[in-house]
Scaffold this motif. Structure first.
Motif, mmCIF file in Angstrom:
data_model
loop_
_atom_site.group_PDB
_atom_site.id
_atom_site.type_symbol
_atom_site.label_atom_id
_atom_site.label_comp_id
_atom_site.label_asym_id
_atom_site.label_seq_id
_atom_site.Cartn_x
_atom_site.Cartn_y
_atom_site.Cartn_z
ATOM 1 N N GLY A 70 -91.229 -28.495 91.579
ATOM 2 C CA GLY A 70 -91.130 -28.025 92.960
ATOM 3 C C GLY A 70 -92.199 -28.618 93.855
ATOM 4 N N ALA A 71 -93.365 -28.927 93.281
ATOM 5 C CA ALA A 71 -94.453 -29.512 94.071
ATOM 6 C C ALA A 71 -94.073 -30.878 94.618
ATOM 7 C CB ALA A 71 -95.717 -29.610 93.221
ATOM 8 N N ILE A 72 -93.197 -31.612 93.926
ATOM 9 C CA ILE A 72 -92.772 -32.922 94.421
ATOM 10 C C ILE A 72 -92.089 -32.771 95.778
ATOM 11 C CG2 ILE A 72 -91.239 -34.874 93.991
ATOM 12 C CD1 ILE A 72 -91.658 -34.447 91.029
ATOM 13 N N LEU A 73 -91.179 -31.799 95.887
ATOM 14 C CA LEU A 73 -90.474 -31.573 97.151
ATOM 15 C C LEU A 73 -91.407 -31.017 98.214
ATOM 16 C CD1 LEU A 73 -87.204 -29.989 95.707
ATOM 17 C CD2 LEU A 73 -87.527 -32.324 96.514
ATOM 18 N N VAL A 74 -92.243 -30.053 97.842
ATOM 19 C CA VAL A 74 -93.130 -29.412 98.816
ATOM 20 C C VAL A 74 -94.145 -30.410 99.362
ATOM 21 C CG1 VAL A 74 -94.893 -27.638 99.108
ATOM 22 C CG2 VAL A 74 -92.830 -27.129 97.817
ATOM 23 N N GLU A 75 -94.728 -31.208 98.481
ATOM 24 C CA GLU A 75 -95.713 -32.185 98.938
ATOM 25 C C GLU A 75 -95.077 -33.247 99.821
ATOM 26 O OE1 GLU A 75 -98.699 -31.849 95.063
ATOM 27 O OE2 GLU A 75 -97.875 -33.782 95.664
ATOM 28 N N THR A 76 -93.824 -33.583 99.565
ATOM 29 C CA THR A 76 -93.127 -34.551 100.407
ATOM 30 C C THR A 76 -92.852 -33.971 101.787
ATOM 31 O OG1 THR A 76 -92.094 -35.539 98.446
ATOM 32 C CG2 THR A 76 -91.106 -36.041 100.577
ATOM 33 N N VAL A 77 -92.437 -32.705 101.842
ATOM 34 C CA VAL A 77 -92.122 -32.069 103.126
ATOM 35 C C VAL A 77 -93.371 -31.916 103.978
ATOM 36 C CG1 VAL A 77 -91.336 -29.919 104.198
ATOM 37 C CG2 VAL A 77 -90.071 -30.878 102.270
ATOM 38 N N PHE A 78 -94.475 -31.485 103.363
ATOM 39 C CA PHE A 78 -95.694 -31.188 104.125
ATOM 40 C C PHE A 78 -96.742 -32.302 104.044
ATOM 41 C CE2 PHE A 78 -93.898 -26.973 103.278
ATOM 42 C CZ PHE A 78 -93.934 -26.419 104.548
ATOM 43 N N ALA A 79 -96.365 -33.477 103.519
ATOM 44 C CA ALA A 79 -97.289 -34.614 103.418
ATOM 45 C C ALA A 79 -98.579 -34.216 102.713
ATOM 46 C CB ALA A 79 -97.586 -35.187 104.806
ATOM 47 N N TRP A 80 -98.455 -33.408 101.677
ATOM 48 C CA TRP A 80 -99.624 -32.971 100.907
ATOM 49 C C TRP A 80 -99.995 -34.091 99.924
ATOM 50 C CZ3 TRP A 80 -102.703 -28.821 101.527
ATOM 51 C CH2 TRP A 80 -103.568 -28.479 100.487
ATOM 52 N N PRO A 81 -101.229 -34.571 99.926
ATOM 53 C CA PRO A 81 -101.587 -35.765 99.146
ATOM 54 C C PRO A 81 -101.851 -35.474 97.676
ATOM 55 C CG PRO A 81 -103.502 -34.997 100.368
ATOM 56 C CD PRO A 81 -102.363 -34.077 100.749
ATOM 57 N N GLY A 82 -100.799 -35.161 96.924
ATOM 58 C CA GLY A 82 -100.959 -34.820 95.513
ATOM 59 C C GLY A 82 -100.057 -35.651 94.622
ATOM 60 N N LEU A 83 -99.903 -35.191 93.379
ATOM 61 C CA LEU A 83 -99.081 -35.918 92.405
ATOM 62 C C LEU A 83 -97.611 -35.942 92.803
ATOM 63 C CD1 LEU A 83 -100.544 -34.797 88.947
ATOM 64 C CD2 LEU A 83 -100.755 -37.014 90.069
ATOM 65 N N THR B 184 -95.488 -39.216 92.766
ATOM 66 C CA THR B 184 -94.272 -39.340 91.963
ATOM 67 C C THR B 184 -93.107 -39.862 92.802
ATOM 68 O OG1 THR B 184 -94.988 -37.491 90.579
ATOM 69 C CG2 THR B 184 -92.673 -38.088 90.477
ATOM 70 N N PHE B 185 -92.960 -39.307 93.983
ATOM 71 C CA PHE B 185 -91.881 -39.723 94.883
ATOM 72 C C PHE B 185 -91.999 -41.204 95.234
ATOM 73 C CE2 PHE B 185 -90.135 -40.094 99.247
ATOM 74 C CZ PHE B 185 -88.825 -39.736 98.991
ATOM 75 N N GLU B 186 -93.208 -41.648 95.575
ATOM 76 C CA GLU B 186 -93.410 -43.054 95.919
ATOM 77 C C GLU B 186 -93.208 -43.958 94.701
ATOM 78 O OE1 GLU B 186 -97.270 -43.293 97.622
ATOM 79 O OE2 GLU B 186 -96.724 -42.196 99.443
ATOM 80 N N SER B 187 -93.605 -43.485 93.527
ATOM 81 C CA SER B 187 -93.436 -44.286 92.309
ATOM 82 C C SER B 187 -91.966 -44.467 91.975
ATOM 83 C CB SER B 187 -94.161 -43.626 91.135
ATOM 84 O OG SER B 187 -95.546 -43.511 91.392
ATOM 85 N N ILE B 188 -91.156 -43.430 92.211
ATOM 86 C CA ILE B 188 -89.713 -43.541 91.967
ATOM 87 C C ILE B 188 -89.088 -44.549 92.937
ATOM 88 C CG2 ILE B 188 -87.523 -42.291 92.056
ATOM 89 C CD1 ILE B 188 -89.042 -39.808 91.112
ATOM 90 N N LEU B 189 -89.463 -44.452 94.215
ATOM 91 C CA LEU B 189 -88.904 -45.372 95.203
ATOM 92 C C LEU B 189 -89.291 -46.816 94.920
ATOM 93 C CD1 LEU B 189 -89.411 -43.473 98.588
ATOM 94 C CD2 LEU B 189 -87.324 -43.687 97.247
ATOM 95 N N ILE C 233 -97.666 -40.081 85.092
ATOM 96 C CA ILE C 233 -97.509 -38.750 85.686
ATOM 97 C C ILE C 233 -96.717 -37.838 84.760
ATOM 98 C CG2 ILE C 233 -96.447 -37.479 87.600
ATOM 99 C CD1 ILE C 233 -97.058 -39.924 89.362
ATOM 100 N N LEU C 234 -95.648 -38.361 84.160
ATOM 101 C CA LEU C 234 -94.847 -37.558 83.236
ATOM 102 C C LEU C 234 -95.669 -37.148 82.007
ATOM 103 C CD1 LEU C 234 -91.476 -39.531 83.393
ATOM 104 C CD2 LEU C 234 -91.976 -37.306 84.421
ATOM 105 N N PHE C 235 -96.485 -38.068 81.511
ATOM 106 C CA PHE C 235 -97.334 -37.757 80.362
ATOM 107 C C PHE C 235 -98.344 -36.662 80.710
ATOM 108 C CE2 PHE C 235 -101.347 -38.472 78.098
ATOM 109 C CZ PHE C 235 -100.933 -38.274 76.787
ATOM 110 N N CYS C 236 -98.999 -36.782 81.846
ATOM 111 C CA CYS C 236 -99.983 -35.775 82.247
ATOM 112 C C CYS C 236 -99.316 -34.430 82.531
ATOM 113 C CB CYS C 236 -100.748 -36.255 83.479
ATOM 114 S SG CYS C 236 -101.853 -37.639 83.151
#
Length: 327
Positions: free
Chosen positions: A263-276, A280-285, A295-298
């Motif tokens: 859920g943090a992936i979506l929330v951080e993307t919506v609110f531009a929160w500078p976290g994992l 993750t989103f940028e790494s997928i793109l 990231i998956l390992f951690c």
């Protein structure tokens, strides 16, 4: 000796599970469509066949999948998560740079969800057919029905245009940087909306679960015995019923810890929160496979740690678990 054997067995299980996670994640990423070399060349504005071959050789993309897998597992065993294709720096440094922001978001959301959900569940269980109990049920239904990204977008619209009293993007005020206590308060203000968005759905689930568990606990024989002894109601509820009712809630929290990161992936993307999540989103793109695998390992390591902590909390809450394991 029994404790040492249990610790050794747990360590072997953790190592085996992490090895399985590393192998499966690597194979799944390899099966995904797309060529990382093409993405890297695209960032350069295009490249000749010679440059493409050099890129593949540099990043080991010209080797067979079994060779790449063996190399990657060996690196992870040495604590090396590889080098980012896109960001051009070690993956471990990238993750450590973004992990604190995600930890703040996830732990704040989890604390809010557990405290609010448990409090609402306990209060509604005291009067199962009262107005508050029905209100908690409605909140639980609404919270489960609302997707995290939809809740985030609605809060974003509300506090960005209708009622602009809270910041809606970032982790701090870049235009007016603060220091000391003012910086902590600034981060707290920016944290309110992302943590609320991520925590609302879990408040709904935990309140419903706590309500059911508390109702069952209050109807148990040991609670009737405690009341028959003349103990105050706050002691009956807080000391006798609550500790047993918390066990299903702790179990659910441990099982859903991984979902919080998702859920943090979506929330951080919506609110531009500078976290994992954003990383993750940028790494997928960008098809930045080393960063995504790191990231998956951690994430798997954090979920395993959360399950171990959950097991320890069981032993603190319920003395019968401690006695059973000692026996």
């Amino acid at each position: 000796m029994t404790a040492l054997r249990r610790l050794g067995a747990t360590s072997l299980n953790v190592v085996g599970l992490l090895l399985a996670v590393v192998v499966l994640n690597f194979l799944l990423i390899q099966a995904a469509p797309g060529d990382p070399a093409q993405v890297i060349a695209g960032e350069m504005g295009g490249a000749s066949p010679e440059i493409m071959a050099e890129i593949r050789t540099r990043y080991g993309l010209d080797r067979s999948v079994p060779e790449q897998l063996a190399t990657y597992v060996g690196r992870v065993a040495r604590g090396d998560l590889g080098y980012s294709f896109y960001f051009n720096e070690p993956v471990s440094r990238l993750i450590l740079g973004q992990l604190p922001a995600t930890a703040i978001l996830v732990l704040t959301s989890l604390g809010f969800a557990v405290l609010a959900g448990a409090a609402l569940g306990i209060l509604s269980a005291r009067r199962p057919h009262g107005l508050l109990s029905h209100a908690v049920s409605l909140v639980a239904i609404a919270g489960n029905a609302a997707p995290v990204f939809w809740t985030g977008l609605m809060l974003l619209v509300l506090f960005a245009s209708v009622w602009p009293v809270l910041p809606v993007a970032g982790m701090s005020d870049v235009a007016n940087p603060a220091t000391g206590l003012a910086a902590i308060l600034d981060v707290g203000r920016h944290l309110v909306l992302p943590a609320l968005t991520l925590g609302i759905v879990y408040v709904a689930q935990y309140s419903r679960l706590m309500r059911t568990s508390m109702i069952d606990a209050l109807q148990a024989d040991y609670v009737r015995t405690a009341r028959a002894k003349g103990l105050p109601e706050r002691v009956v509820v807080g000391k006798h019923a609550l500790r047993n009712a918390l066990i299903p809630l702790v179990t659910m929290v441990g099982l859903q810890f991984g979902q919080l990161f998702a859920g943090a992936i979506l929330v951080e993307t919506v609110f531009a929160w500078p976290g994992l999540g954003r990383l993750t989103f940028e790494s997928i793109l960008r098809r930045d496979y080393p960063t995504l695998l790191g990231i998956l390992f951690c994430s798997a390591l954090l979920v395993i740690t959360a399950n171990i902590v959950t097991d320890l909390i069981y032993r603190l809450i319920d003395p019968r678990i401690r006695a059973g394991r000692t026996a």
